[in-house]
Write a protein that holds these residues in place. Structure first.
Motif, PDB file in Angstrom:
ATOM      1  N   GLU A 144       0.886  -1.044   0.101  1.00  0.00           N
ATOM      2  CA  GLU A 144      -0.083  -0.006  -0.164  1.00  0.00           C
ATOM      3  C   GLU A 144       0.701   1.278  -0.064  1.00  0.00           C
ATOM      4  O   GLU A 144       0.732   2.319  -0.637  1.00  0.00           O
ATOM      5  N   GLU A 145       1.805   1.256   0.865  1.00  0.00           N
ATOM      6  CA  GLU A 145       2.755   2.548   0.918  1.00  0.00           C
ATOM      7  C   GLU A 145       4.209   2.070   0.360  1.00  0.00           C
ATOM      8  O   GLU A 145       4.469   0.899   0.290  1.00  0.00           O
ATOM      9  N   GLY A 146       4.589   2.968  -0.575  1.00  0.00           N
ATOM     10  CA  GLY A 146       5.896   2.488  -1.211  1.00  0.00           C
ATOM     11  C   GLY A 146       7.011   2.306  -0.351  1.00  0.00           C
ATOM     12  O   GLY A 146       7.135   3.001   0.845  1.00  0.00           O
ATOM     13  N   TRP A 147       8.153   1.721  -0.646  1.00  0.00           N
ATOM     14  CA  TRP A 147       9.380   1.143   0.174  1.00  0.00           C
ATOM     15  C   TRP A 147      10.255   2.337  -0.340  1.00  0.00           C
ATOM     16  O   TRP A 147      10.356   3.061  -1.234  1.00  0.00           O
ATOM     17  N   ASN A 148      11.259   2.583   0.693  1.00  0.00           N
ATOM     18  CA  ASN A 148      12.224   3.416   0.370  1.00  0.00           C
ATOM     19  C   ASN A 148      13.520   2.676  -0.147  1.00  0.00           C
ATOM     20  O   ASN A 148      13.352   1.193  -0.321  1.00  0.00           O
ATOM     21  N   GLU A 149      14.433   3.274  -0.838  1.00  0.00           N
ATOM     22  CA  GLU A 149      15.443   2.822  -1.653  1.00  0.00           C
ATOM     23  C   GLU A 149      16.037   1.628  -0.729  1.00  0.00           C
ATOM     24  O   GLU A 149      16.589   0.670  -1.365  1.00  0.00           O
ATOM     25  N   SER A 150      16.324   1.987   0.463  1.00  0.00           N
ATOM     26  CA  SER A 150      17.274   0.929   1.268  1.00  0.00           C
ATOM     27  C   SER A 150      16.548  -0.272   1.148  1.00  0.00           C
ATOM     28  O   SER A 150      16.991  -1.339   1.354  1.00  0.00           O
ATOM     29  N   THR A 151      15.188  -0.558   1.485  1.00  0.00           N
ATOM     30  CA  THR A 151      14.233  -1.473   1.568  1.00  0.00           C
ATOM     31  C   THR A 151      14.608  -2.327   0.321  1.00  0.00           C
ATOM     32  O   THR A 151      14.691  -3.512   0.168  1.00  0.00           O
ATOM     33  N   VAL A 152      14.285  -1.589  -0.838  1.00  0.00           N
ATOM     34  CA  VAL A 152      14.265  -2.169  -2.184  1.00  0.00           C
ATOM     35  C   VAL A 152      15.676  -2.862  -2.433  1.00  0.00           C
ATOM     36  O   VAL A 152      15.961  -3.951  -3.010  1.00  0.00           O
ATOM     37  N   GLU A 153      16.857  -2.097  -2.343  1.00  0.00           N
ATOM     38  CA  GLU A 153      18.034  -2.502  -2.599  1.00  0.00           C
ATOM     39  C   GLU A 153      18.449  -3.741  -1.659  1.00  0.00           C
ATOM     40  O   GLU A 153      18.898  -4.884  -1.944  1.00  0.00           O
ATOM     41  N   LEU A 154      17.974  -3.539  -0.338  1.00  0.00           N
ATOM     42  CA  LEU A 154      18.000  -4.845   0.620  1.00  0.00           C
ATOM     43  C   LEU A 154      17.700  -6.079   0.107  1.00  0.00           C
ATOM     44  O   LEU A 154      18.184  -7.096  -0.170  1.00  0.00           O
ATOM     45  N   PHE A 155      16.209  -5.992  -0.579  1.00  0.00           N
ATOM     46  CA  PHE A 155      15.352  -7.141  -1.137  1.00  0.00           C
ATOM     47  C   PHE A 155      16.490  -7.642  -2.210  1.00  0.00           C
ATOM     48  O   PHE A 155      16.268  -8.965  -2.405  1.00  0.00           O
ATOM     49  N   LEU A 156      16.619  -6.823  -3.114  1.00  0.00           N
ATOM     50  CA  LEU A 156      17.415  -7.215  -4.487  1.00  0.00           C
ATOM     51  C   LEU A 156      18.654  -7.826  -4.095  1.00  0.00           C
ATOM     52  O   LEU A 156      19.079  -8.897  -4.792  1.00  0.00           O
ATOM     53  N   ASN A 157      19.402  -7.239  -3.146  1.00  0.00           N
ATOM     54  CA  ASN A 157      20.606  -8.024  -2.814  1.00  0.00           C
ATOM     55  C   ASN A 157      20.422  -9.529  -2.131  1.00  0.00           C
ATOM     56  O   ASN A 157      21.039 -10.516  -2.320  1.00  0.00           O
ATOM     57  N   HIS A 178      22.803  -4.322 -12.892  1.00  0.00           N
ATOM     58  CA  HIS A 178      21.505  -5.386 -12.813  1.00  0.00           C
ATOM     59  C   HIS A 178      21.430  -5.992 -11.435  1.00  0.00           C
ATOM     60  O   HIS A 178      20.996  -7.120 -11.336  1.00  0.00           O
ATOM     61  N   TYR A 179      22.109  -5.394 -10.494  1.00  0.00           N
ATOM     62  CA  TYR A 179      22.069  -5.950  -9.009  1.00  0.00           C
ATOM     63  C   TYR A 179      22.528  -7.409  -8.988  1.00  0.00           C
ATOM     64  O   TYR A 179      22.254  -8.132  -7.793  1.00  0.00           O
ATOM     65  N   ARG A 180      23.338  -7.828 -10.007  1.00  0.00           N
ATOM     66  CA  ARG A 180      24.205  -8.931  -9.996  1.00  0.00           C
ATOM     67  C   ARG A 180      23.206 -10.013 -10.151  1.00  0.00           C
ATOM     68  O   ARG A 180      23.401 -11.449 -10.092  1.00  0.00           O
ATOM     69  N   LEU A 181      22.008  -9.750 -10.660  1.00  0.00           N
ATOM     70  CA  LEU A 181      20.774 -10.843 -11.131  1.00  0.00           C
ATOM     71  C   LEU A 181      21.127 -11.101 -12.645  1.00  0.00           C
ATOM     72  O   LEU A 181      20.526 -10.447 -13.541  1.00  0.00           O
ATOM     73  N   ILE A 182      21.816 -12.127 -12.947  1.00  0.00           N
ATOM     74  CA  ILE A 182      22.416 -12.233 -14.277  1.00  0.00           C
ATOM     75  C   ILE A 182      21.638 -13.361 -15.087  1.00  0.00           C
ATOM     76  O   ILE A 182      21.759 -13.242 -16.198  1.00  0.00           O
ATOM     77  N   HIS A 183      21.007 -14.095 -14.408  1.00  0.00           N
ATOM     78  CA  HIS A 183      20.691 -15.577 -15.057  1.00  0.00           C
ATOM     79  C   HIS A 183      19.328 -15.125 -15.843  1.00  0.00           C
ATOM     80  O   HIS A 183      18.980 -16.112 -16.539  1.00  0.00           O
ATOM     81  N   GLY A 184      18.501 -14.044 -15.997  1.00  0.00           N
ATOM     82  CA  GLY A 184      17.624 -13.926 -16.614  1.00  0.00           C
ATOM     83  C   GLY A 184      16.590 -14.729 -16.046  1.00  0.00           C
ATOM     84  O   GLY A 184      16.442 -15.058 -14.825  1.00  0.00           O
ATOM     85  N   ILE A 185      15.291 -14.666 -16.860  1.00  0.00           N
ATOM     86  CA  ILE A 185      14.041 -15.445 -16.227  1.00  0.00           C
ATOM     87  C   ILE A 185      13.839 -16.512 -17.136  1.00  0.00           C
ATOM     88  O   ILE A 185      13.907 -16.462 -18.348  1.00  0.00           O
ATOM     89  N   GLY A 186      13.137 -17.684 -16.757  1.00  0.00           N
ATOM     90  CA  GLY A 186      12.719 -18.617 -17.502  1.00  0.00           C
ATOM     91  C   GLY A 186      13.533 -19.676 -17.905  1.00  0.00           C
ATOM     92  O   GLY A 186      14.813 -19.578 -17.692  1.00  0.00           O
ATOM     93  N   ARG A 187      12.976 -20.715 -18.577  1.00  0.00           N
ATOM     94  CA  ARG A 187      14.153 -21.834 -19.147  1.00  0.00           C
ATOM     95  C   ARG A 187      13.646 -21.840 -20.623  1.00  0.00           C
ATOM     96  O   ARG A 187      13.002 -20.892 -21.258  1.00  0.00           O
ATOM     97  N   SER A 188      14.426 -22.600 -21.281  1.00  0.00           N
ATOM     98  CA  SER A 188      14.404 -22.783 -22.725  1.00  0.00           C
ATOM     99  C   SER A 188      12.892 -23.026 -23.104  1.00  0.00           C
ATOM    100  O   SER A 188      12.713 -22.795 -24.272  1.00  0.00           O
ATOM    101  N   GLY A 189      12.090 -23.715 -22.499  1.00  0.00           N
ATOM    102  CA  GLY A 189      10.905 -24.160 -22.786  1.00  0.00           C
ATOM    103  C   GLY A 189       9.753 -23.229 -22.342  1.00  0.00           C
ATOM    104  O   GLY A 189       8.629 -23.563 -22.571  1.00  0.00           O
ATOM    105  N   ASP A 190      10.010 -22.119 -21.271  1.00  0.00           N
ATOM    106  CA  ASP A 190       8.780 -21.708 -20.817  1.00  0.00           C
ATOM    107  C   ASP A 190       9.409 -20.214 -20.067  1.00  0.00           C
ATOM    108  O   ASP A 190      10.236 -20.443 -19.186  1.00  0.00           O
ATOM    109  N   ILE A 191       9.162 -19.129 -20.463  1.00  0.00           N
ATOM    110  CA  ILE A 191       9.463 -17.931 -19.878  1.00  0.00           C
ATOM    111  C   ILE A 191       9.148 -17.750 -18.422  1.00  0.00           C
ATOM    112  O   ILE A 191       9.895 -16.927 -17.685  1.00  0.00           O
ATOM    113  N   SER A 192       8.139 -18.708 -17.940  1.00  0.00           N
ATOM    114  CA  SER A 192       7.686 -18.509 -16.733  1.00  0.00           C
ATOM    115  C   SER A 192       8.334 -19.651 -15.867  1.00  0.00           C
ATOM    116  O   SER A 192       8.008 -19.732 -14.372  1.00  0.00           O
TER     117      SER A 192
END
Length: 487
Positions: free
Chosen positions: A43-56, A88-102
């Motif tokens: 409901e309320e937006g996160w501050n950048e510290s929370t977002v970056e903690l989550f992504l790390n 890319h916050y070191r999230l390098i592998h992308g999403i999905g697999r060869s048969g399904d993006i989900s």
């Protein structure tokens, strides 16, 4: 830092200070826990510290960031530039697999979690924006045109005999090319003029359905968000026709998420008839970089079929961008943006109307278009045939971006199909005009500067036209007077 580490820290720093730090950390973790539990936009937006903690936290779950990881495969999340890794916050592998993006990646639990959460949060936002019965969606790392192509290719397997796509005309190249790229023949249905508005010719659409035969039609490809004086298609009536004739219905909702009217049309269309999928742009609706879209629908299994049609893995960048944006805005911030956009639409309409009247023009009456506005340029056309296109150039060089100037009679051939009156959505719209849109993120300053610069351009063109008219008139000589010699 977990509880054990905080306890150990108390031996180094005053326990009261450590407990205070621990409580602050728990505040961040509680927000993350709510996101994981509910899968909804906070409901309320996160501050950048929370977002970056989550992504790390997500990043350390991917194998390329494991301490002591030994990778001997061809895709191990290796990145040569540390700047790229940080981007890319070191999230390098992308999403999905060869048969399904989900699909979930065994080597990338963090990136997979990012993908699932993004789709869940975006689904919540679509519901919040007006399509409450939407069942499923996914973010795809392609813009709107290619995402529409993916939908058409999925339908091909369900309707192998189909050759045609019925398309109420909208002069925008990518949605036309989407049908061609998928291997289908667009059947262009011209719009009808009602007052100033260009609206769906329902009678012509149904006639084409009956003429071609439903088994030969892949789908109806309709549009919501568009440039005035065209207005959103009559989705309820089209959806009813599609249901009656058993023809799929794909909606191009490019920048319609920001409009409650566009979203209401989709909701009502699905309620009374048939809408198989609707596609919307990420950058136009959520103010993120170009390169992503949302494919959504009311039948979860069909949306899953579309996701499985995507070949190979995909970039996680669009998913990452939109998740960061929505977590930062929160539901309250998103609704505030929508309310501000509506307010700016009213302001822009009033300012353009006042300006138009001052220059002998008028604001075209297009009440069914909730985003785009159009101002006639009849007077400018009368002064000089080239003045209309010159106005577009003048605005661009004066840093007014997004305004479109539409002259009469332009022809354009796109993939072998010639459109007369191209850009006006009609073979013969009655007048040239200028477009401006109140899209999400527009400010009062944008409106004020646009109107000020447009006013100055119109005055300049009028002055130049008057000067040209005077210089081209033959000079008048007095008659019946004597010259200086008296002869």
């Amino acid at each position: 830092m977990n509880a054990e580490n905080f306890t150990l820290s108390e031996k180094i720093v005053s326990p009261s200070y450590v407990r205070q730090g621990s409580q602050a950390r728990r505040g961040h973790e509680q927000l993350i826990r709510h996101l994981l539990e509910q899968g909804k936009c906070p409901e309320e937006g996160w501050n950048e510290s929370t977002v970056e903690l989550f992504l790390n936290e997500l990043a350390v779950m991917d194998s390329n960031n494991f301490l002591g990881n030994c990778g001997v495969g061809e895709r191990e999340g290796r990145v040569a530039s540390s700047l790229v890794a940080r981007r890319h916050y070191r999230l390098i592998h992308g999403i999905g697999r060869s048969g399904d993006i989900s699909a979930v990646q065994p080597k990338a639990a963090g990136s997979s979690l990012l993908n699932k959460l993004t789709n869940s949060v975006v689904l919540d936002i679509l519901k919040l924006s007006g399509v409450r019965s939407v069942a499923s969606c996914f973010v795809v790392p392609m813009a709107t045109g290619m995402s529409l192509t993916l939908c058409f290719l999925t339908l091909r397997h369900q309707r192998p005999k189909a050759r045609y796509i019925i398309w109420p005309r909208i002069d925008q190249k990518s949605c036309f090319k989407a049908m061609i790229t998928a291997g289908f023949e667009p059947v262009v249905v011209e719009n009808i003029l009602e007052g100033d508005e260009l609206r769906t010719d329902l009678e012509a659409v149904e006639h084409k359905m009956e003429e071609l035969g439903s088994e030969n039609i892949l789908c109806v490809h309709s549009t919501t968000s568009c440039f005035a004086p065209r207005v959103p298609d009559r989705l309820e009536e089209l959806a009813t026709m599609c249901s009656k004739h058993n023809i799929p219905h794909i909606v191009n909702n490019a920048y319609g998420v920001q409009s409650s009217k566009c979203m209401h049309l989709i909701q009502q269309g699905a309620r009374v008839g048939r809408i198989d999928a609707f596609v919307q742009s990420l950058d136009k609706n959520f103010m993120v970089p170009v390169g992503g879209a949302i494919i959504a629908g009311f039948n979860e299994s069909f949306i899953q079929e579309i996701s499985k049609m995507y070949p190979g893995r995909a970039s996680a960048s669009p998913s990452l961008d939109v998740l960061i944006t929505l977590l930062t805005l929160g539901a309250r911030g998103w609704k505030k943006l929508l309310a501000e956009r509506k307010e700016m639409y009213s302001l822009l309409a009033q300012e353009l109307k006042t300006l138009a009247e001052a220059h002998g023009e008028r604001l075209l009456h297009t009440p069914h278009n909730p985003i785009s506005l159009a101002m006639s340029l009849d007077g400018l056309q009368a002064q000089d045939d080239k003045a209309v296109t010159q106005l577009g150039s003048m605005l661009f060089t004066r840093q007014v971006s997004g305004a479109r100037v539409i002259p009469l009679g332009k022809e354009q051939t796109v993939n072998g199909h010639t459109f007369r009156g191209f850009m006006s959505h009609s073979e013969a719209y009655p007048c040239p005009y200028l477009n401006a849109a109140s899209a999400v993120g527009i400010t009062r300053e944008d409106v004020a500067l646009c109107v000020k610069r447009l006013d100055k351009c119109l005055k300049t063109l009028r002055k130049e036209s008057s000067a040209a008219a005077r210089s081209s008139s033959p000079s008048l000589t007095a008659t019946g007077t004597e010259d200086s010699t008296g002869e």
